[in-house]
Design a protein around this motif. Structure first.
Motif, PDB file in Angstrom:
ATOM      1  N   PHE A 219       6.084   6.403   3.757  1.00 55.78           N
ATOM      2  CA  PHE A 219       5.689   5.743   4.999  1.00 55.78           C
ATOM      3  C   PHE A 219       5.208   4.323   4.735  1.00 55.78           C
ATOM      4  O   PHE A 219       5.509   3.401   5.504  1.00 55.78           O
ATOM      5  N   TYR A 220       4.442   4.151   3.655  1.00 53.74           N
ATOM      6  CA  TYR A 220       3.946   2.815   3.328  1.00 53.74           C
ATOM      7  C   TYR A 220       5.095   1.854   3.055  1.00 53.74           C
ATOM      8  O   TYR A 220       5.128   0.737   3.594  1.00 53.74           O
ATOM      9  N   ALA A 221       6.046   2.278   2.233  1.00 56.02           N
ATOM     10  CA  ALA A 221       7.161   1.394   1.889  1.00 56.02           C
ATOM     11  C   ALA A 221       8.055   1.146   3.097  1.00 56.02           C
ATOM     12  O   ALA A 221       8.548   0.027   3.284  1.00 56.02           O
ATOM     13  N   TRP A 222       8.283   2.164   3.902  1.00 51.44           N
ATOM     14  CA  TRP A 222       9.161   2.001   5.066  1.00 51.44           C
ATOM     15  C   TRP A 222       8.570   0.998   6.064  1.00 51.44           C
ATOM     16  O   TRP A 222       9.301   0.218   6.676  1.00 51.44           O
ATOM     17  N   ASN A 223       7.257   1.017   6.229  1.00 54.35           N
ATOM     18  CA  ASN A 223       6.608   0.149   7.212  1.00 54.35           C
ATOM     19  C   ASN A 223       6.072  -1.149   6.615  1.00 54.35           C
ATOM     20  O   ASN A 223       5.480  -1.952   7.348  1.00 54.35           O
ATOM     21  N   ASP A 224       6.246  -1.346   5.319  1.00 45.42           N
ATOM     22  CA  ASP A 224       5.673  -2.524   4.665  1.00 45.42           C
ATOM     23  C   ASP A 224       6.296  -3.801   5.211  1.00 45.42           C
ATOM     24  O   ASP A 224       7.517  -3.985   5.180  1.00 45.42           O
ATOM     25  N   TYR A 225       5.459  -4.676   5.683  1.00 47.06           N
ATOM     26  CA  TYR A 225       5.899  -5.992   6.173  1.00 47.06           C
ATOM     27  C   TYR A 225       5.415  -7.107   5.257  1.00 47.06           C
ATOM     28  O   TYR A 225       6.124  -8.095   5.043  1.00 47.06           O
ATOM     29  N   PHE A 226       4.227  -6.940   4.719  1.00 43.29           N
ATOM     30  CA  PHE A 226       3.610  -7.992   3.917  1.00 43.29           C
ATOM     31  C   PHE A 226       4.399  -8.268   2.638  1.00 43.29           C
ATOM     32  O   PHE A 226       4.681  -9.427   2.305  1.00 43.29           O
ATOM     33  N   GLY A 227       4.781  -7.212   1.921  1.00 46.04           N
ATOM     34  CA  GLY A 227       5.488  -7.396   0.659  1.00 46.04           C
ATOM     35  C   GLY A 227       6.840  -8.074   0.820  1.00 46.04           C
ATOM     36  O   GLY A 227       7.121  -9.091   0.169  1.00 46.04           O
ATOM     37  N   PRO A 228       7.725  -7.558   1.694  1.00 41.19           N
ATOM     38  CA  PRO A 228       9.007  -8.241   1.898  1.00 41.19           C
ATOM     39  C   PRO A 228       8.867  -9.669   2.411  1.00 41.19           C
ATOM     40  O   PRO A 228       9.685 -10.526   2.095  1.00 41.19           O
ATOM     41  N   GLN A 229       7.833  -9.917   3.196  1.00 35.32           N
ATOM     42  CA  GLN A 229       7.626 -11.283   3.668  1.00 35.32           C
ATOM     43  C   GLN A 229       7.325 -12.238   2.523  1.00 35.32           C
ATOM     44  O   GLN A 229       7.789 -13.382   2.506  1.00 35.32           O
ATOM     45  N   ILE A 230       6.585 -11.760   1.525  1.00 35.70           N
ATOM     46  CA  ILE A 230       6.206 -12.612   0.401  1.00 35.70           C
ATOM     47  C   ILE A 230       7.388 -12.829  -0.541  1.00 35.70           C
ATOM     48  O   ILE A 230       7.676 -13.973  -0.935  1.00 35.70           O
ATOM     49  N   TYR A 231       8.103 -11.777  -0.888  1.00 38.15           N
ATOM     50  CA  TYR A 231       9.095 -11.871  -1.959  1.00 38.15           C
ATOM     51  C   TYR A 231      10.535 -12.035  -1.457  1.00 38.15           C
ATOM     52  O   TYR A 231      11.365 -12.590  -2.179  1.00 38.15           O
ATOM     53  N   ALA A 232      10.849 -11.520  -0.272  1.00 37.40           N
ATOM     54  CA  ALA A 232      12.258 -11.488   0.149  1.00 37.40           C
ATOM     55  C   ALA A 232      12.561 -12.365   1.356  1.00 37.40           C
ATOM     56  O   ALA A 232      13.698 -12.364   1.828  1.00 37.40           O
ATOM     57  N   SER A 233      11.584 -13.097   1.872  1.00 40.80           N
ATOM     58  CA  SER A 233      11.804 -13.844   3.112  1.00 40.80           C
ATOM     59  C   SER A 233      12.880 -14.912   2.969  1.00 40.80           C
ATOM     60  O   SER A 233      13.586 -15.226   3.931  1.00 40.80           O
ATOM     61  N   GLU A 234      13.046 -15.472   1.773  1.00 37.40           N
ATOM     62  CA  GLU A 234      14.024 -16.547   1.579  1.00 37.40           C
ATOM     63  C   GLU A 234      15.455 -16.047   1.474  1.00 37.40           C
ATOM     64  O   GLU A 234      16.390 -16.842   1.484  1.00 37.40           O
ATOM     65  N   ASN A 235      15.642 -14.730   1.369  1.00 37.28           N
ATOM     66  CA  ASN A 235      16.984 -14.160   1.214  1.00 37.28           C
ATOM     67  C   ASN A 235      17.213 -13.099   2.283  1.00 37.28           C
ATOM     68  O   ASN A 235      16.752 -11.965   2.146  1.00 37.28           O
ATOM     69  N   PRO A 236      17.927 -13.419   3.385  1.00 38.92           N
ATOM     70  CA  PRO A 236      18.162 -12.421   4.444  1.00 38.92           C
ATOM     71  C   PRO A 236      18.873 -11.171   3.939  1.00 38.92           C
ATOM     72  O   PRO A 236      18.740 -10.101   4.538  1.00 38.92           O
ATOM     73  N   GLY A 237      19.617 -11.276   2.839  1.00 30.09           N
ATOM     74  CA  GLY A 237      20.297 -10.111   2.301  1.00 30.09           C
ATOM     75  C   GLY A 237      19.365  -9.104   1.663  1.00 30.09           C
ATOM     76  O   GLY A 237      19.782  -7.991   1.349  1.00 30.09           O
ATOM     77  N   ALA A 238      18.094  -9.465   1.465  1.00 30.43           N
ATOM     78  CA  ALA A 238      17.112  -8.561   0.869  1.00 30.43           C
ATOM     79  C   ALA A 238      16.048  -8.122   1.872  1.00 30.43           C
ATOM     80  O   ALA A 238      15.077  -7.471   1.482  1.00 30.43           O
ATOM     81  N   TRP A 239      16.210  -8.462   3.134  1.00 34.03           N
ATOM     82  CA  TRP A 239      15.216  -8.083   4.136  1.00 34.03           C
ATOM     83  C   TRP A 239      15.204  -6.569   4.349  1.00 34.03           C
ATOM     84  O   TRP A 239      16.216  -5.892   4.190  1.00 34.03           O
ATOM     85  N   THR A 240      14.041  -6.069   4.712  1.00 36.10           N
ATOM     86  CA  THR A 240      13.894  -4.669   5.100  1.00 36.10           C
ATOM     87  C   THR A 240      13.832  -4.572   6.621  1.00 36.10           C
ATOM     88  O   THR A 240      13.795  -5.588   7.328  1.00 36.10           O
TER      89      THR A 240
END
Length: 292
Positions: A219-240
């Motif tokens: 549940f934590y990983a599925w709903n995580d917004y903070f982590g993907p925003q920090i590390y994956a925001s520059e690459n739309p292909g890695a967005w959750t």
């Protein structure tokens, strides 16, 4: 000759007790129904809105005039949406497996081994639970992004899970404390080493606790917004899904039916997982507090 026994006559005290029991039953169930409606009605509203056309969403109507199931197809056909699904499944699925595999041996050692520094190790685990992730995000980002050049990917979020999670270790340790040591001693008498005892004896008995930890992590990983925003925001292909949903809402801020349909597609897997695993989840969480 037979005589009919007189039916027992309820005393006034018994009638009052039955009346109180009935009122208590009605009150408890009424509160239960009210609480259920409080949690269910927002989801029902989201589902109904997702099946309306764009014009009806701006009215006071609660029931769709025409059920627009095509809204979900439009969402799935949105460029990148299926990629967000794939990335989220990778992040949540692989992260959950790594967390469980790495946390179980540590929790087993803290629960059943006697060694110098055990209490200190447990205090360190609890301290890590109380440490906000925002405190260490800058040095962690510099390490993963600058030293290992992994920015724009989800690996900075997945790889650390292979080294255990403080909350998962604590929860599993509390559950393993409820397993009697006699089972472990019997296994060792039969010639089992520590690893075999863990695999053959402890893990089958710890399934509810492991299920609870796995669900918490999923549940934590599925709903995580903070982590993907920090590390994956520059690459739309890695967005959750959690991060991509924000972008979807910005692109369709006037299409509330599509936004609600996307929200349903994001929430549905979590609801289904919890629905089918709630028994093990509740049992695991309950038993972790039996013995400390």
């Amino acid at each position: 000759m037979t005589y009919a026994l007189d039916a027992p006559v309820a005393t006034p005290a018994a009638r009052v007790a039955r009346r109180k029991a009935l009122l208590h039953w009605i009150g408890v169930h009424a509160l239960g129904v009210a609480a259920a409606l409080f949690f269910v009605l927002p989801f029902v509203f989201i589902v109904l809105t997702s099946l309306m056309d764009n014009q009806q969403t701006l009215t006071r109507d609660l029931i769709p005039d025409h059920w627009q199931w095509s809204n979900y197809k439009k969402v799935l056909d949105t460029p990148g949406f299926l990629t967000w699904w794939k990335n989220t499944l990778l992040y949540a699925g692989l992260g959950t497996v790594l967390t469980v595999v790495s946390s179980v041996p540590v929790a087993y050692a803290l629960a059943k081994f006697r060694f110098r520094g055990r209490n200190l190790s447990m205090m360190l685990v609890i301290s890590m639970m109380m440490l906000p992730p925002q405190v260490i995000i800058i040095p962690m980002y510099l390490f993963w992004a600058k030293q290992l050049d992994l920015s724009g990917t989800l690996w900075p979020l997945i790889v650390p899970m292979a080294f255990g999670d403080a909350f998962s270790i604590f929860l599993l340790r509390q559950f393993l404390m409820t397993i009697p040591n006699e089972y472990l001693d019997a296994a060792k008498v039969d010639g089992c080493g520590e690893l075999r005892t863990l695999l053959r004896v402890v893990l089958p008995m710890a399934k509810p606790g492991i299920a609870a930890v796995a669900l918490f992590q999923f549940f934590y990983a599925w709903n995580d917004y903070f982590g993907p925003q920090i590390y994956a925001s520059e690459n739309p292909g890695a967005w959750t899904l959690s991060y991509g949903l924000e972008s979807f809402k910005g692109a369709h801020h006037t299409d509330w039916n599509l936004t609600m349909a996307a929200t349903v597609l994001v929430m549905a897997p979590v609801i289904l997982v919890f629905f089918f695993a709630q028994k093990a989840f509740v049992e695991g969480v309950t038993l972790t507090g039996v013995k400390g």
